[in-house]
Design a protein around this motif. Structure first.
Motif, PDB file in Angstrom:
ATOM      1  N   MET A   1       0.823  -1.177   0.000  1.00  0.00           N
ATOM      2  CA  MET A   1       0.000   0.000   0.000  1.00  0.00           C
ATOM      3  C   MET A   1       0.872   1.247   0.000  1.00  0.00           C
ATOM      4  N   GLY A   2       0.522   2.177  -0.856  1.00  0.00           N
ATOM      5  CA  GLY A   2       1.251   3.428  -0.933  1.00  0.00           C
ATOM      6  C   GLY A   2       0.700   4.444   0.058  1.00  0.00           C
ATOM      7  N   LYS A   3       1.572   5.314   0.479  1.00  0.00           N
ATOM      8  CA  LYS A   3       1.143   6.371   1.390  1.00  0.00           C
ATOM      9  C   LYS A   3       0.504   7.488   0.586  1.00  0.00           C
ATOM     10  N   THR A   4      -0.533   8.042   1.134  1.00  0.00           N
ATOM     11  CA  THR A   4      -1.143   9.206   0.498  1.00  0.00           C
ATOM     12  C   THR A   4      -0.570  10.452   1.161  1.00  0.00           C
ATOM     13  N   LYS A   5      -0.324  11.411   0.343  1.00  0.00           N
ATOM     14  CA  LYS A   5       0.221  12.659   0.871  1.00  0.00           C
ATOM     15  C   LYS A   5      -0.928  13.586   1.227  1.00  0.00           C
ATOM     16  N   THR A   6      -0.834  14.132   2.401  1.00  0.00           N
ATOM     17  CA  THR A   6      -1.813  15.107   2.835  1.00  0.00           C
ATOM     18  C   THR A   6      -1.257  16.487   2.529  1.00  0.00           C
ATOM     19  N   LYS A   7      -2.026  17.257   1.829  1.00  0.00           N
ATOM     20  CA  LYS A   7      -1.586  18.609   1.505  1.00  0.00           C
ATOM     21  C   LYS A   7      -2.116  19.560   2.565  1.00  0.00           C
ATOM     22  N   THR A   8      -1.236  20.388   3.036  1.00  0.00           N
ATOM     23  CA  THR A   8      -1.605  21.403   4.002  1.00  0.00           C
ATOM     24  C   THR A   8      -1.840  22.699   3.260  1.00  0.00           C
ATOM     25  N   LYS A   9      -3.001  23.267   3.473  1.00  0.00           N
ATOM     26  CA  LYS A   9      -3.293  24.565   2.860  1.00  0.00           C
ATOM     27  C   LYS A   9      -2.768  25.662   3.768  1.00  0.00           C
ATOM     28  N   THR A  10      -2.114  26.602   3.183  1.00  0.00           N
ATOM     29  CA  THR A  10      -1.641  27.753   3.939  1.00  0.00           C
ATOM     30  C   THR A  10      -2.219  29.017   3.329  1.00  0.00           C
ATOM     31  N   ILE A  11      -2.288  30.029   4.146  1.00  0.00           N
ATOM     32  CA  ILE A  11      -2.738  31.326   3.662  1.00  0.00           C
ATOM     33  C   ILE A  11      -1.707  32.363   4.093  1.00  0.00           C
ATOM     34  N   PRO A  12      -1.545  33.405   3.316  1.00  0.00           N
ATOM     35  CA  PRO A  12      -0.572  34.439   3.698  1.00  0.00           C
ATOM     36  C   PRO A  12      -0.987  35.107   5.012  1.00  0.00           C
ATOM     37  N   TRP A  13       0.001  35.426   5.828  1.00  0.00           N
ATOM     38  CA  TRP A  13      -0.247  36.129   7.078  1.00  0.00           C
ATOM     39  C   TRP A  13       0.169  37.566   6.890  1.00  0.00           C
ATOM     40  N   ASP A  14      -0.713  38.484   7.212  1.00  0.00           N
ATOM     41  CA  ASP A  14      -0.433  39.902   7.045  1.00  0.00           C
ATOM     42  C   ASP A  14      -0.541  40.577   8.408  1.00  0.00           C
ATOM     43  N   ALA A  15       0.578  41.026   8.933  1.00  0.00           N
ATOM     44  CA  ALA A  15       0.617  41.643  10.253  1.00  0.00           C
ATOM     45  C   ALA A  15      -0.300  42.854  10.355  1.00  0.00           C
ATOM     46  N   THR A  16      -0.502  43.556   9.242  1.00  0.00           N
ATOM     47  CA  THR A  16      -1.305  44.778   9.291  1.00  0.00           C
ATOM     48  C   THR A  16      -2.732  44.515   9.759  1.00  0.00           C
ATOM     49  N   GLU A  17      -3.214  43.295   9.557  1.00  0.00           N
ATOM     50  CA  GLU A  17      -4.569  42.953  10.004  1.00  0.00           C
ATOM     51  C   GLU A  17      -4.692  42.926  11.521  1.00  0.00           C
ATOM     52  N   TYR A  18      -3.554  42.863  12.222  1.00  0.00           N
ATOM     53  CA  TYR A  18      -3.548  42.768  13.674  1.00  0.00           C
ATOM     54  C   TYR A  18      -3.032  44.030  14.355  1.00  0.00           C
ATOM     55  N   LEU A  19      -2.763  45.052  13.572  1.00  0.00           N
ATOM     56  CA  LEU A  19      -2.237  46.302  14.116  1.00  0.00           C
ATOM     57  C   LEU A  19      -3.340  47.356  14.138  1.00  0.00           C
ATOM     58  N   LYS A  20      -4.297  47.151  15.003  1.00  0.00           N
ATOM     59  CA  LYS A  20      -5.489  48.013  15.043  1.00  0.00           C
ATOM     60  C   LYS A  20      -5.361  49.179  16.017  1.00  0.00           C
ATOM     61  N   THR A  21      -4.641  48.982  17.114  1.00  0.00           N
ATOM     62  CA  THR A  21      -4.552  50.027  18.137  1.00  0.00           C
ATOM     63  C   THR A  21      -3.103  50.455  18.327  1.00  0.00           C
ATOM     64  N   ASP A  22      -2.921  51.584  18.999  1.00  0.00           N
ATOM     65  CA  ASP A  22      -1.566  52.040  19.300  1.00  0.00           C
ATOM     66  C   ASP A  22      -0.840  51.027  20.182  1.00  0.00           C
ATOM     67  N   ALA A  23      -1.575  50.375  21.081  1.00  0.00           N
ATOM     68  CA  ALA A  23      -0.969  49.356  21.946  1.00  0.00           C
ATOM     69  C   ALA A  23      -0.507  48.156  21.111  1.00  0.00           C
ATOM     70  N   ASP A  24      -1.318  47.744  20.142  1.00  0.00           N
ATOM     71  CA  ASP A  24      -0.923  46.644  19.247  1.00  0.00           C
ATOM     72  C   ASP A  24       0.385  46.986  18.545  1.00  0.00           C
ATOM     73  N   ILE A  25       0.451  48.201  18.031  1.00  0.00           N
ATOM     74  CA  ILE A  25       1.632  48.652  17.286  1.00  0.00           C
ATOM     75  C   ILE A  25       2.853  48.712  18.197  1.00  0.00           C
ATOM     76  N   ALA A  26       2.680  49.274  19.393  1.00  0.00           N
ATOM     77  CA  ALA A  26       3.799  49.386  20.332  1.00  0.00           C
ATOM     78  C   ALA A  26       4.311  48.006  20.735  1.00  0.00           C
ATOM     79  N   ASN A  27       3.412  47.087  21.016  1.00  0.00           N
ATOM     80  CA  ASN A  27       3.822  45.733  21.411  1.00  0.00           C
ATOM     81  C   ASN A  27       4.547  45.019  20.272  1.00  0.00           C
ATOM     82  N   TYR A  28       4.027  45.178  19.065  1.00  0.00           N
ATOM     83  CA  TYR A  28       4.644  44.560  17.885  1.00  0.00           C
ATOM     84  C   TYR A  28       6.063  45.080  17.685  1.00  0.00           C
ATOM     85  N   LEU A  29       6.219  46.401  17.702  1.00  0.00           N
ATOM     86  CA  LEU A  29       7.535  46.990  17.478  1.00  0.00           C
ATOM     87  C   LEU A  29       8.492  46.675  18.623  1.00  0.00           C
TER      88      LEU A  29
END
Length: 98
Positions: A1-29
């Motif tokens: 029996m052959g192994k089947t390959k499972t494909k993992t779907k990925t999506i791009p991660w964009d930090a800007t989507e999580y930089l909503k407040t000044d605190a978010d920005i300060a913590n990130y930087l």
């Protein structure tokens, strides 16, 4: 029996989507500056500038939008003066702490 390959779907991660407040920005930087990688700092400033509006940040910093995009890209290598102008244009202060 052959192994089947499972494909993992990925999506791009964009930090800007999580930089909503000044605190978010300060913590990130703060986390990025702790890492100490200059290329990461430039890219993170680019993320923050995009979250705040690159055109507005470029204008406030007295820089061209396209040159700012290039300088703050992961491949960019901005001068320290540019980094300081962007930090100031973002309404942030750079502090040294012990």
């Amino acid at each position: 029996m052959g192994k089947t390959k499972t494909k993992t779907k990925t999506i791009p991660w964009d930090a800007t989507e999580y930089l909503k407040t000044d605190a978010d920005i300060a913590n990130y930087l703060e986390a990025v500056f702790e890492d100490g990688d200059p290329a990461l700092v430039a890219a993170a400033l680019g993320d923050v500038a995009r979250a705040k509006g690159m055109s507005q940040i470029a204008q406030t910093a007295g820089l061209g939008r396209e040159s700012l995009y290039k300088a703050l890209s992961p491949e960019g290598n901005p001068e320290f003066a540019t980094v300081l102008k962007v930090i100031h244009a973002l309404g942030l202060n750079l502090k040294v702490a012990v």
